[in-house]
Design a protein around this motif. Structure first.
Motif, PDB file in Angstrom:
ATOM      1  N   CYS A 117      51.740  60.615  39.068  1.00 17.88           N
ATOM      2  CA  CYS A 117      51.115  59.331  39.407  1.00 17.88           C
ATOM      3  C   CYS A 117      49.986  58.998  38.437  1.00 17.88           C
ATOM      4  O   CYS A 117      48.875  58.662  38.837  1.00 17.88           O
ATOM      5  CB  CYS A 117      50.594  59.346  40.847  1.00 17.88           C
ATOM      6  SG  CYS A 117      50.172  57.692  41.491  1.00 17.88           S
ATOM      7  N   ASP A 124      59.853  53.227  44.652  1.00 17.88           N
ATOM      8  CA  ASP A 124      60.437  54.277  43.812  1.00 17.88           C
ATOM      9  C   ASP A 124      59.725  55.611  43.998  1.00 17.88           C
ATOM     10  O   ASP A 124      60.296  56.672  43.724  1.00 17.88           O
ATOM     11  CB  ASP A 124      60.384  53.866  42.337  1.00 17.88           C
ATOM     12  CG  ASP A 124      61.224  52.631  42.059  1.00 17.88           C
ATOM     13  OD1 ASP A 124      62.318  52.521  42.644  1.00 17.88           O
ATOM     14  OD2 ASP A 124      60.785  51.777  41.270  1.00 17.88           O
ATOM     15  N   ASP A 125      58.482  55.569  44.432  1.00 16.60           N
ATOM     16  CA  ASP A 125      57.702  56.780  44.721  1.00 16.60           C
ATOM     17  C   ASP A 125      56.552  56.374  45.639  1.00 16.60           C
ATOM     18  O   ASP A 125      55.488  55.968  45.174  1.00 16.60           O
ATOM     19  CB  ASP A 125      57.164  57.407  43.437  1.00 16.60           C
ATOM     20  CG  ASP A 125      56.395  58.702  43.694  1.00 16.60           C
ATOM     21  OD1 ASP A 125      56.193  59.062  44.878  1.00 16.60           O
ATOM     22  OD2 ASP A 125      55.989  59.357  42.712  1.00 16.60           O
ATOM     23  N   SER A 184      56.479  55.693  38.055  1.00 16.18           N
ATOM     24  CA  SER A 184      57.182  55.117  39.205  1.00 16.18           C
ATOM     25  C   SER A 184      56.193  54.959  40.355  1.00 16.18           C
ATOM     26  O   SER A 184      55.372  55.843  40.610  1.00 16.18           O
ATOM     27  CB  SER A 184      58.331  56.028  39.637  1.00 16.18           C
ATOM     28  OG  SER A 184      59.309  56.110  38.623  1.00 16.18           O
ATOM     29  N   LYS A 229      55.214  63.382  36.116  1.00 12.85           N
ATOM     30  CA  LYS A 229      55.345  62.644  37.381  1.00 12.85           C
ATOM     31  C   LYS A 229      54.203  62.939  38.354  1.00 12.85           C
ATOM     32  O   LYS A 229      54.426  63.300  39.512  1.00 12.85           O
ATOM     33  CB  LYS A 229      56.696  62.948  38.030  1.00 12.85           C
ATOM     34  CG  LYS A 229      57.883  62.500  37.183  1.00 12.85           C
ATOM     35  CD  LYS A 229      59.213  62.761  37.863  1.00 12.85           C
ATOM     36  CE  LYS A 229      60.367  62.271  36.993  1.00 12.85           C
ATOM     37  NZ  LYS A 229      61.689  62.507  37.620  1.00 12.85           N
TER      38      LYS A 229
END
Length: 324
Positions: free
Chosen positions: A295, A230-231, A226, A293
């Motif tokens: 990145c 979204d992030d 995301s 999560k």
């Protein structure tokens, strides 16, 4: 002035000689935001991009090969683009490098390679087939036979073309025309993914040892995390070389709902999905990487040589020894 123009001719010729041709496809349909953003950025980067994608949403159609049985669309294209009754294949009125085909993802790739390019682009050599970015991830070996994005990719690999399946974590199904004024939006996931696609393709061509780009029988599966809206902490995800199998790998399953009396879709993990047999088993699994999560973008290699390992073959052969 004329001397300056003539001086540029060798440079222009060299650029054209080095131009790489990419066939771009997907399973979300030719009018999806992600694929149009990728087309724009790859074209702006100097690649000769020819888009050939399904007319309609074909997610989950795996490697199925289906072609139209009518010269006109029996159903409208995704987002009614094009409308029902239009030709079953065609291109943008102002750009004959952007095509749709009323077939499955694998068939759309074949349509581009076997019809569009020979008939409209002088049978130009295709250097790479890129599928995506898909709207939604395709993680783990459990998705290999389900995903239309991956299915389109191994259909290219079957034909001796290097193929890449690319998927994003933006699961929305978006019409590209709704975002025509957002090309410079640095938080729009489609824009971030598109620029990362260019970065990856640039390196792939730069690092290739020969014109085959990837070893024969192999393709790549890429999954973006995301990003952007979204992030907002993730705008330039790191590349990580991963493997298909591993922790958090799942495949489709079903559950019976006693209250409704119907079945519901679900997912299931298993030792068969977690176990690594081929390749570098010390690599992190792509499903686990995205689940963390952090990145990071997963890059996994696969092969269309589906033979079992030598040890597995010997075990099976031994069990069947009385037959041979």
């Amino acid at each position: 002035m004329f001397k300056q123009i003539f001086a540029l001719i060798p440079i222009i010729a060299a650029v054209l000689a080095n131009e790489k041709t990419i066939l771009l496809s997907n399973d979300d349909g030719w009018a999806a935001l992600n694929i149009r953003a990728a087309y724009r950025e790859l074209t702006n980067a100097g690649y000769n991009v020819i888009l050939s994608a399904p007319a309609r949403q074909r997610s989950g159609w795996s490697g199925k090969f289906q072609i139209p049985d009518s010269k006109t669309l029996k159903e409208a294209g995704e987002f009614n683009y094009p409308p029902k009754g239009s030709p079953s294949w065609g291109h943008e009125s102002d750009n004959n490098k952007i095509w749709y085909f009323d077939g499955t993802p694998g068939a759309a790739v074949a349509f581009g390679l076997e019809y569009v390019i020979p008939n409209y682009f002088n049978d130009t050599k295709v250097d790479l087939v890129v599928n995506g970015p898909n709207e939604g991830t395709n993680l783990g070996n459990g998705m290999y036979t389900i995903s239309g994005t991956i299915g389109a990719t191994y259909n290219a690999v079957y034909r001796n073309y290097p193929g890449i399946a690319i998927s994003g974590s933006n699961g929305n199904n978006s019409f590209f025309k709704d975002f025509e004024n957002d090309e410079n939006d640095t938080l729009l996931a489609a824009n971030i993914y598109a620029k990362k696609v260019v970065q990856f393709v640039d390196q792939l061509f730069k690092g290739a040892k020969d014109d085959s780009i990837l070893p024969i029988t192999t393709g790549l599966n890429i999954n973006f995390p995301s990003v952007g809206y979204d992030d907002e902490s993730c705008k330039d995800p790191e590349w990580v070389f991963t493997k298909f199998s591993g922790k958090d790998s799942t495949t489709s399953d079903l559950k019976y709902n006693k209250e409704s009396g119907l079945f519901e879709s679900s997912s299931i993990g298993s030792e068969a999905l977690y176990t690594c047999v081929f390749g570098n088993c010390s690599l992190e699994g792509e499903s686990q990487l995205l689940a963390d999560k952090n990145c990071k973008t997963s890059v996994s290699a696969f092969s269309v040589d589906y033979s079992a390992s030598k040890d597995q073959e010997e075990t099976i052969h031994g069990a069947l020894n009385g037959l041979f």
